[in-house]
Design a protein around this motif. Structure first.
Motif, PDB file in Angstrom:
ATOM      1  N   ARG A 565     -85.978-113.696  36.423  1.00 36.45           N
ATOM      2  CA  ARG A 565     -87.007-114.454  36.275  1.00 36.45           C
ATOM      3  C   ARG A 565     -88.021-114.169  35.052  1.00 36.45           C
ATOM      4  NH1 ARG A 565     -88.404-119.749  37.095  1.00 36.45           N
ATOM      5  NH2 ARG A 565     -90.229-119.846  37.715  1.00 36.45           N
ATOM      6  N   TYR A 566     -88.145-112.832  35.066  1.00 43.60           N
ATOM      7  CA  TYR A 566     -88.902-112.297  33.923  1.00 43.60           C
ATOM      8  C   TYR A 566     -88.280-112.863  32.759  1.00 43.60           C
ATOM      9  CZ  TYR A 566     -90.718-109.113  30.585  1.00 43.60           C
ATOM     10  OH  TYR A 566     -91.217-108.407  29.332  1.00 43.60           O
ATOM     11  N   LEU A 567     -87.119-112.383  32.349  1.00 44.26           N
ATOM     12  CA  LEU A 567     -86.487-112.680  31.313  1.00 44.26           C
ATOM     13  C   LEU A 567     -86.426-114.269  31.039  1.00 44.26           C
ATOM     14  CD1 LEU A 567     -83.306-110.304  31.429  1.00 44.26           C
ATOM     15  CD2 LEU A 567     -85.233-110.206  29.891  1.00 44.26           C
ATOM     16  N   ASP A 568     -86.206-115.120  31.940  1.00 41.18           N
ATOM     17  CA  ASP A 568     -86.121-116.668  31.613  1.00 41.18           C
ATOM     18  C   ASP A 568     -87.465-117.102  31.163  1.00 41.18           C
ATOM     19  OD1 ASP A 568     -83.551-117.095  32.013  1.00 41.18           O
ATOM     20  OD2 ASP A 568     -83.622-117.790  34.068  1.00 41.18           O
ATOM     21  N   LEU A 569     -88.817-116.570  31.707  1.00 39.43           N
ATOM     22  CA  LEU A 569     -90.011-117.158  31.760  1.00 39.43           C
ATOM     23  C   LEU A 569     -90.293-116.403  30.356  1.00 39.43           C
ATOM     24  CD1 LEU A 569     -91.805-116.999  35.042  1.00 39.43           C
ATOM     25  CD2 LEU A 569     -91.437-118.899  33.656  1.00 39.43           C
ATOM     26  N   SER A 570     -89.786-115.319  30.089  1.00 37.63           N
ATOM     27  CA  SER A 570     -90.085-114.752  28.500  1.00 37.63           C
ATOM     28  C   SER A 570     -89.380-115.527  27.575  1.00 37.63           C
ATOM     29  CB  SER A 570     -89.631-113.068  28.635  1.00 37.63           C
ATOM     30  OG  SER A 570     -90.532-112.473  29.593  1.00 37.63           O
ATOM     31  N   ARG A 571     -88.263-116.008  27.721  1.00 39.90           N
ATOM     32  CA  ARG A 571     -87.647-116.867  26.641  1.00 39.90           C
ATOM     33  C   ARG A 571     -88.213-118.267  26.642  1.00 39.90           C
ATOM     34  NH1 ARG A 571     -82.983-115.111  30.215  1.00 39.90           N
ATOM     35  NH2 ARG A 571     -81.660-113.632  28.838  1.00 39.90           N
ATOM     36  N   ALA A 572     -88.928-118.791  27.866  1.00 30.49           N
ATOM     37  CA  ALA A 572     -89.671-120.005  27.886  1.00 30.49           C
ATOM     38  C   ALA A 572     -90.862-119.898  27.050  1.00 30.49           C
ATOM     39  CB  ALA A 572     -89.918-120.430  29.227  1.00 30.49           C
ATOM     40  N   VAL A 573     -91.606-118.979  27.235  1.00 33.79           N
ATOM     41  CA  VAL A 573     -92.875-118.733  26.735  1.00 33.79           C
ATOM     42  C   VAL A 573     -92.739-118.655  25.089  1.00 33.79           C
ATOM     43  CG1 VAL A 573     -93.368-116.158  26.679  1.00 33.79           C
ATOM     44  CG2 VAL A 573     -95.291-117.767  26.915  1.00 33.79           C
ATOM     45  N   THR A 574     -91.796-118.101  24.570  1.00 32.85           N
ATOM     46  CA  THR A 574     -91.953-117.951  22.864  1.00 32.85           C
ATOM     47  C   THR A 574     -91.176-119.464  22.629  1.00 32.85           C
ATOM     48  OG1 THR A 574     -89.520-117.020  23.207  1.00 32.85           O
ATOM     49  CG2 THR A 574     -91.590-115.668  22.854  1.00 32.85           C
ATOM     50  N   VAL A 575     -90.429-120.056  23.157  1.00 32.16           N
ATOM     51  CA  VAL A 575     -89.922-121.193  23.161  1.00 32.16           C
ATOM     52  C   VAL A 575     -91.232-122.431  22.857  1.00 32.16           C
ATOM     53  CG1 VAL A 575     -88.930-123.561  23.970  1.00 32.16           C
ATOM     54  CG2 VAL A 575     -87.784-121.131  24.034  1.00 32.16           C
ATOM     55  N   ASP A 576     -92.041-122.177  23.982  1.00 32.33           N
ATOM     56  CA  ASP A 576     -93.205-122.922  23.852  1.00 32.33           C
ATOM     57  C   ASP A 576     -94.071-122.853  22.796  1.00 32.33           C
ATOM     58  OD1 ASP A 576     -94.299-125.056  25.533  1.00 32.33           O
ATOM     59  OD2 ASP A 576     -94.972-123.802  27.173  1.00 32.33           O
ATOM     60  N   ILE A 577     -94.433-121.659  22.467  1.00 33.55           N
ATOM     61  CA  ILE A 577     -95.298-121.108  21.381  1.00 33.55           C
ATOM     62  C   ILE A 577     -94.966-121.543  19.909  1.00 33.55           C
ATOM     63  CG2 ILE A 577     -96.327-119.244  20.153  1.00 33.55           C
ATOM     64  CD1 ILE A 577     -96.267-117.634  23.117  1.00 33.55           C
ATOM     65  N   LEU A 578     -93.644-121.271  19.724  1.00 34.50           N
ATOM     66  CA  LEU A 578     -93.114-121.798  18.463  1.00 34.50           C
ATOM     67  C   LEU A 578     -93.208-123.275  18.350  1.00 34.50           C
ATOM     68  CD1 LEU A 578     -92.485-118.754  18.382  1.00 34.50           C
ATOM     69  CD2 LEU A 578     -90.526-119.297  16.960  1.00 34.50           C
ATOM     70  N   GLU A 579     -92.743-124.053  19.252  1.00 33.34           N
ATOM     71  CA  GLU A 579     -92.659-125.393  19.195  1.00 33.34           C
ATOM     72  C   GLU A 579     -94.009-126.146  19.148  1.00 33.34           C
ATOM     73  OE1 GLU A 579     -89.538-128.965  21.119  1.00 33.34           O
ATOM     74  OE2 GLU A 579     -90.014-126.795  22.099  1.00 33.34           O
ATOM     75  N   GLN A 580     -94.972-125.568  19.960  1.00 42.66           N
ATOM     76  CA  GLN A 580     -96.366-125.963  19.875  1.00 42.66           C
ATOM     77  C   GLN A 580     -96.952-125.806  18.606  1.00 42.66           C
ATOM     78  OE1 GLN A 580     -98.919-125.829  23.260  1.00 42.66           O
ATOM     79  NE2 GLN A 580     -97.235-125.201  24.485  1.00 42.66           N
ATOM     80  N   THR A 581     -96.811-124.701  18.090  1.00 41.83           N
ATOM     81  CA  THR A 581     -97.304-124.179  16.763  1.00 41.83           C
ATOM     82  C   THR A 581     -96.895-125.106  15.643  1.00 41.83           C
ATOM     83  OG1 THR A 581     -97.833-121.995  17.690  1.00 41.83           O
ATOM     84  CG2 THR A 581     -98.070-122.239  15.245  1.00 41.83           C
ATOM     85  N   PHE A 582     -95.557-125.104  15.389  1.00 42.61           N
ATOM     86  CA  PHE A 582     -95.318-125.836  14.296  1.00 42.61           C
ATOM     87  C   PHE A 582     -95.531-127.421  14.521  1.00 42.61           C
ATOM     88  CE2 PHE A 582     -92.858-122.221  13.209  1.00 42.61           C
ATOM     89  CZ  PHE A 582     -92.695-122.329  11.807  1.00 42.61           C
ATOM     90  N   ALA A 583     -95.767-127.960  15.741  1.00 43.95           N
ATOM     91  CA  ALA A 583     -96.174-129.295  15.709  1.00 43.95           C
ATOM     92  C   ALA A 583     -97.636-129.314  15.226  1.00 43.95           C
ATOM     93  CB  ALA A 583     -96.040-129.647  17.312  1.00 43.95           C
ATOM     94  N   GLU A 584     -98.283-128.437  15.537  1.00 41.28           N
ATOM     95  CA  GLU A 584     -99.803-128.450  15.186  1.00 41.28           C
ATOM     96  C   GLU A 584     -99.784-128.348  13.611  1.00 41.28           C
ATOM     97  OE1 GLU A 584    -103.692-128.172  14.124  1.00 41.28           O
ATOM     98  OE2 GLU A 584    -102.692-128.402  16.193  1.00 41.28           O
ATOM     99  N   TRP A 585     -98.788-127.523  12.822  1.00 44.18           N
ATOM    100  CA  TRP A 585     -98.794-127.247  11.455  1.00 44.18           C
ATOM    101  C   TRP A 585     -98.167-128.581  10.618  1.00 44.18           C
ATOM    102  CZ3 TRP A 585     -97.023-121.472  11.589  1.00 44.18           C
ATOM    103  CH2 TRP A 585     -98.143-120.733  11.829  1.00 44.18           C
ATOM    104  N   ARG A 586     -97.256-129.174  11.434  1.00 41.39           N
ATOM    105  CA  ARG A 586     -96.622-130.419  10.790  1.00 41.39           C
ATOM    106  C   ARG A 586     -97.524-131.662  10.651  1.00 41.39           C
ATOM    107  NH1 ARG A 586     -90.626-131.478  11.665  1.00 41.39           N
ATOM    108  NH2 ARG A 586     -90.973-133.051  10.081  1.00 41.39           N
TER     109      ARG A 586
END
Length: 825
Positions: A565-586
Motif C-alpha cells: 500500500r505504501y508503494l501504491d500511495l507513493s506512486r499516486a502522490v508523485t502522479v498527483d504532484i506532477l499533474e497538478q503542477t503542470f496544470a498550474e504552469w500551462r
C-alpha cells in the motif's frame, strides 16, 4: 595538420568493430611491443566501452562496479582484411587518455573524450591497430590552476581539468560505471575520393514562407561544378577561394518544421552533387526559433515560426550507461515514448555526454526540440590555461559541426550550474560569471549554429542565477525544498530547465523482477534512491514528506505495516504532484513558458528520478505527464473564493469545435449540478471558463464558503470533440482532498480486439475511482494511473510492446479500492 574531423565523403568508411581487450596495471605496459606478454584477452567492440566488454565476458558487475580508472586498458584489432595501401583513419571518440598505435608506431595521443580525429595511415598486409587507454586516476590527482569554488557534485576536483564525462563520478546520482574505451565509431576510409570538411549548413524560414538553406564547406579532391540539392530545388555553389564553396538555396513555400505538439516536423533531404557522385548531408527542416522575454523583459520562452511554444519534457540522462551506445536502435524506443507522452523538448544536461547525430535525427523526425548543454557543469574550469581553452574550442566546433542542419537543436547552453555553484558559495558575480560561458562558448555557438539561441548557463538570470522568477531556473520549490504545491505559482517560474525531482517508483512488475525487496527495509532498496552528495536526506524523504502533507498518511507506519500500500500511495502522490503542477504552469495567466522534469530515464532498476525505468518501461508519472502534456486538454484550478476555473488548450494548428462539460458528484456517483458549453477554440490558443458560468447559478465548487456540509466530493470536467463525441481530455478536482477510505471497485470492463495488433479496453464506472491502474504484462496502455467517474465510458488502447499474437491478461486495481478486476482477452 589541422584536425579536419568530422569529414563527409561520397562513400562511407569501413568500420573497425572487432577488437580484443586486456586490462593491465597502470603503466605496466609501455608500448605494443611488449603486449605479447599479456595473455588474458577478451572480445570487445567499437563503438563500445571496456565496462560493457568486460561485463559480457563475466568480468564486471554493473550492479557492483569496480574502478576502471586505476588501470590501463589495451584494445587491439587486426587490419589485414581492410587491404593494403593509403587510408584515412577516423576515430570518433576515445575515452579518455588514449594512445593510438599502428604497427607499433605511436600515431596519436588524445586527452579528450569529446574530440574526434582523422589521420592518414598506410596499411600493410598484417597491420594491427593498438589503442591504450591510460589510467585516468593520476590525471585526476594532478594539480591545476586554483579553483575559486569546490562543488560537492562529483568525487574528484580533478575532473575540471580533464575533458571527460561526469557520469560514473557522481555518487547518489548514477552508478559508478566509468567510461573507458572507443565509445564512438572507428572507421577506415579510402583515399582519393572528395572530402567535405568545415561544413556549415544553416536553415531559416522566412516570414515570406521561403526556406533559406545556406551552405559553406571545404571540399578537397574535386574539380568541377558543385550543386546543393534540397526539396526538389538545386543551386550551383560558388567557389570563393580554393576548395571553399558557398551559396544560399531559396525554396518557395517550403513545408516548415514544427514541434509535433504544434504542427508537423517536415523534413527534406539534402545532398551535394559532384558530377555522378553525391555527398549525403542528411535531412533538414526549416524553422525559425526566437527567444521571448515577456512584457517585463525578465522571462524566457521560445517561439517557433512565430508560434509561442510551451516547452515540456525532461532532462535526458543516457540510453545505455554501460556501453554508451549511440545508435538509432538504442535511442528510438525511448525517444518514441517521449513523443508519445506529449513531450516536445529534451535537455541534454552538462553532467552527461554528447549524444550522436542519430539522437538528433530521431528528434528531428519525431518533432522533439533539444536543449543542448555543452558538457561543462558545476566546476570552475581553467580556461585561462591557453591549451585548455584551445581544447574546449575544438570540442565545441566538432560537436556543432556534427549537428549542422538539424532543426531539433533549439537551445545551446554553456553548461549546468556553474553560475549557481559560484553564487551559492557567496562569491560576487564578477567571480562566477567568466569567459568560458560568456565569451568562448557563446562565440563558438554563434559561429557554428547561428540559428540557435544561446543561454550562458543553466540556471541564469536575475539578481541571483538560481532565482526562479527571472530567466532560466532549476526549480525545486515543489520537490527537494518541500514547499507546498502553491509555491509553483507563488515562485513566478519563467522557465524551468529542470524541476520536480522525485524518487519515482516503477510499476510492480519491474520491482518484482529486478528489485524484489521491501521498501526502506533493505539496503539494496536505499542504494537505488537518488541523493545529493553530502546531504542528510534523499529523494525518498522528499516523496514521503508530500505523502504526509498532501494525504495525511504517516509514511513510516504505512511502510512498516503495509509495504504494498505504501508503494501504491507513493506512486499516486508523485502522479498527483506532477499533474497538478503542470496544470498550474500551462495556465494562460502563468508566467511559465516551459518546464523539464529531472529526469527522463533511470540508470538502474529502482525508485530513481526517471519517468521511464531502467528497462525502458513507463513509470506511473509518465502517464500523468502524458495527460498533462496533451496539446488538446482541459485542467481545473482551485481559485478559492473565485471558484473553480477550467483551462482549455488547443496547441494544434487547426481550429477545433469542442464541448466542455462539468459535473459535480456526491459520494463520487450522484450528480448534484452540471453544465455544458459548445465553442470553437482557435489554433494555438487557450481559453479559461469559470465553472459556475456553465451552471448558471452559484455553487460552491471549491467548498471555500463552507455553508454547511459539502454538497459534493468530486468535480469532473470533460473536453469532447463536438463532431465525433470523443472524450479528448478529463480533469478532476477533489474539494475535500484525499480520502483514505477504500471501497469496492465499481467498474465494468470490456476487453476486445482492436485494429491491427492492439486491444481496446472500455471501462464504465458507477462510482468514482482514484488512481486506477492496469497491470498487463507485455502491453503498454494508452492511459494508466488515472481517475474515472460515471458519465462517460473510458477507452484505453493496449499496444503490444513487441510483436506478438498473445492476448492481454492482467489485473485492474485502484488506490481508492480494496478489490480488483481480472482482465483477459
Amino acid at each position: 595538420m589541422p584536425n579536419s574531423f568530422p569529414a563527409l565523403r561520397p562513400s562511407s568508411g569501413q568500420p573497425v568493430t572487432c577488437f580484443e581487450l586486456a586490462v593491465t596495471p597502470a603503466g605496466a605496459v609501455a608500448s605494443p611491443q611488449t603486449l605479447s606478454e599479456v595473455e588474458d584477452w577478451v572480445p570487445a567492440k567499437a563503438p563500445g566501452t571496456a565496462a560493457a566488454a568486460l561485463a559480457a565476458a563475466g568480468r564486471y558487475d554493473p550492479l557492483d562496479p569496480e574502478s576502471l580508472h586505476d588501470k590501463d586498458i589495451w584494445y587491439r584489432a587486426a587490419l589485414g582484411s581492410f587491404g593494403e595501401g593509403d587510408r584515412t583513419l577516423s576515430l570518433d571518440g576515445l575515452a579518455t587518455i588514449a594512445e593510438v598505435y599502428l604497427d607499433g608506431a605511436l600515431i596519436l595521443q588524445s586527452g579528450s573524450m569529446f574530440e574526434g580525429h582523422e589521420l592518414p595511415v598506410h596499411l600493410k598486409a598484417q597491420s594491427r591497430l593498438d589503442i591504450c587507454f591510460r589510467a585516468l586516476a593520476p590525471h585526476l590527482e594532478a594539480k591545476g590552476p586554483r579553483a575559486r569554488w569546490r562543488p560537492q557534485l562529483a568525487t574528484s576536483q580533478g575532473l575540471r581539468l580533464v575533458r571527460t564525462t561526469l557520469l560514473g563520478h557522481m555518487p547518489g546520482w548514477c552508478p559508478e560505471i566509468h567510461a573507458v574505451g572507443p565509445w564512438r565509431e572507428i572507421a577506415l576510409h579510402e583515399t582519393g575520393q572528395p572530402t567535405l570538411s568545415g561544413l556549415e549548413l544553416l536553415t531559416n524560414l522566412g516570414r515570406d514562407g521561403k526556406g533559406y538553406l545556406t551552405f559553406s564547406g571545404q571540399l578537397e579532391g574535386w574539380q568541377g561544378d558543385v550543386h546543393l540539392v534540397c526539396a526538389g530545388y538545386r543551386l550551383v555553389l560558388e567557389q570563393v577561394e580554393p576548395g571553399r564553396w558557398v551559396g544560399t538555396l531559396e525554396i518557395p513555400d517550403v513545408q516548415p518544421w514544427m514541434p509535433h505538439t504544434h504542427g508537423e516536423p517536415h523534413l527534406h533531404d539534402v545532398h551535394l552533387e559532384l558530377g555522378a557522385m553525391s555527398i549525403d548531408l542528411g535531412r533538414t527542416g526549416f524553422r525559425r526559433i526566437e527567444v521571448e522575454t515577456g512584457a517585463d523583459g525578465r522571462g524566457f520562452g521560445l517561439t517557433v515560426n512565430d508560434v509561442p511554444v510551451f516547452c515540456r519534457g525532461a532532462v535526458w540522462t543516457n540510453a545505455d550507461l554501460l556501453g554508451l551506445s549511440g545508435d538509432k536502435q538504442t535511442y528510438r524506443p525511448l525517444l518514441e515514448k517521449a513523443g508519445l507522452a506529449g513531450m516536445n523538448m529534451l535537455r541534454i544536461g552538462g553532467t552527461m555526454v554528447y549524444e550522436t547525430r542519430a539522437f538528433f535525427e530521431l528528434c528531428d523526425e519525431l518533432g522533439i526540440l533539444v536543449w543542448q548543454d555543452l558538457q561543462f557543469a558545476n566546476y570552475d574550469y581553467p580556461v585561462q590555461d591557453e591549451a585548455f581553452a584551445v581544447l574546449v574550442k575544438e570540442e565545441v566546433r566538432q560537436q556543432l559541426t556534427r549537428l549542422q542542419g538539424s532543426p531539433s537543436l533549439a537551445v545551446l547552453c554553456g553548461g549546468s550550474e556553474i553560475y549557481q555553484q559560484g553564487a551559492m558559495m557567496g562569491l560576487p558575480e564578477s567571480r562566477w560569471k567568466g569567459p568560458l560561458c560568456e565569451e568562448i562558448l557563446r562565440a563558438a555557438a554563434g559561429a557554428y549554429r547561428a540559428d540557435v539561441p544561446y543561454v550562458a548557463n543553466s540556471p541564469c538570470g536575475g539578481a541571483l542565477p538560481f532565482s526562479p522568477n527571472e530567466g532560466v531556473a532549476h526549480y525545486y520549490g515543489v520537490g527537494a525544498y518541500l514547499r507546498p504545491l502553491e509555491d509553483a505559482r507563488r515562485a513566478d517560474v519563467r522557465f524551468a530547465a529542470e524541476c520536480l525531482a522525485f524518487s519515482n517508483i516503477p510499476e510492480a512488475r519491474t520491482l518484482e523482477q529486478h528489485l524484489p525487496v521491501n521498501p526502506g527495509h533493505d539496503p539494496r532498496w536505499k542504494a537505488r534512491i537518488p541523493r545529493d552528495r553530502g546531504a542528510g536526506w534523499d529523494f525518498e524523504d522528499v516523496r514521503d514528506h508530500y505523502l504526509k502533507s498532501l494525504y495525511g498518511i504517516d509514511p513510516l507506519a504505512l511502510r512498516y505495516g503495509d509495504p504494498d500500500r505504501y508503494l501504491d500511495l507513493s506512486r499516486a502522490v508523485t502522479v498527483d504532484i506532477l499533474e497538478q503542477t503542470f496544470a498550474e504552469w500551462r495556465r494562460a495567466q502563468s508566467t511559465c513558458r516551459g518546464a523539464l522534469v529531472w529526469t527522463f530515464q533511470d540508470l538502474l532498476p529502482g525508485a530513481g528520478w526517471g519517468l521511464i525505468d531502467a528497462l525502458g518501461r513507463p513509470k506511473p508519472v509518465w502517464h500523468a505527464l502524458r495527460r498533462a502534456f496533451q496539446p488538446l486538454n482541459v485542467t481545473l484550478s482551485d481559485e478559492g473564493t473565485n471558484g473553480l476555473l477550467a483551462h482549455i488548450h488547443n496547441e494544434t494548428p487547426v481550429a477545433r469545435q469542442l464541448a466542455l462539460s462539468v459535473t459535480c458528484l456526491r459520494d463520487g456517483m450522484t450528480p448534484v449540478v452540471s453544465g455544458k458549453r459548445l465553442f470553437e477554440l482557435a489554433p494555438h490558443s487557450s481559453q479559461d471558463v469559470a465553472v459556475t458560468d456553465l451552471f448558471g447559478a452559484f455553487f460552491d465548487t471549491t467548498y471555500a464558503f463552507r455553508f454547511g456540509p459539502p454538497a459534493h466530493d468530486v468535480t469532473v470536467a470533460r473536453l469532447v470533440d463536438e463532431g465525433t463525441g470523443e472524450v479528448l481530455s478529463e480533469a478532476f478536482h477533489f474539494p475535500q482532498g484525499f480520502d483514505p477510505a477504500r471501497l469496492p471497485l465499481d467498474l465494468q470492463a470490456d476487453l476486445a480486439q482492436g485494429e491491427e495488433a492492439d486491444w481496446l479496453l472500455t471501462l464504465t464506472a458507477n462510482r468514482t475511482a482514484r488512481f486506477v491502474h492496469l497491470d498487463v504484462d507485455g502491453f503498454l496502455p494508452s492511459d494508466n494511473w488515472f481517475h474515472i467517474a460515471p458519465g462517460a465510458a473510458k477507452r484505453i488502447r493496449l499496444v503490444a510492446e513487441v510483436e506478438s499474437d498473445g492476448t492481454p491478461a492482467g489485473t485492474l486495481r485502484a488506490v481508492s479500492s480494496n478489490s480488483q478486476i481480472s482482465l483477459r482477452g
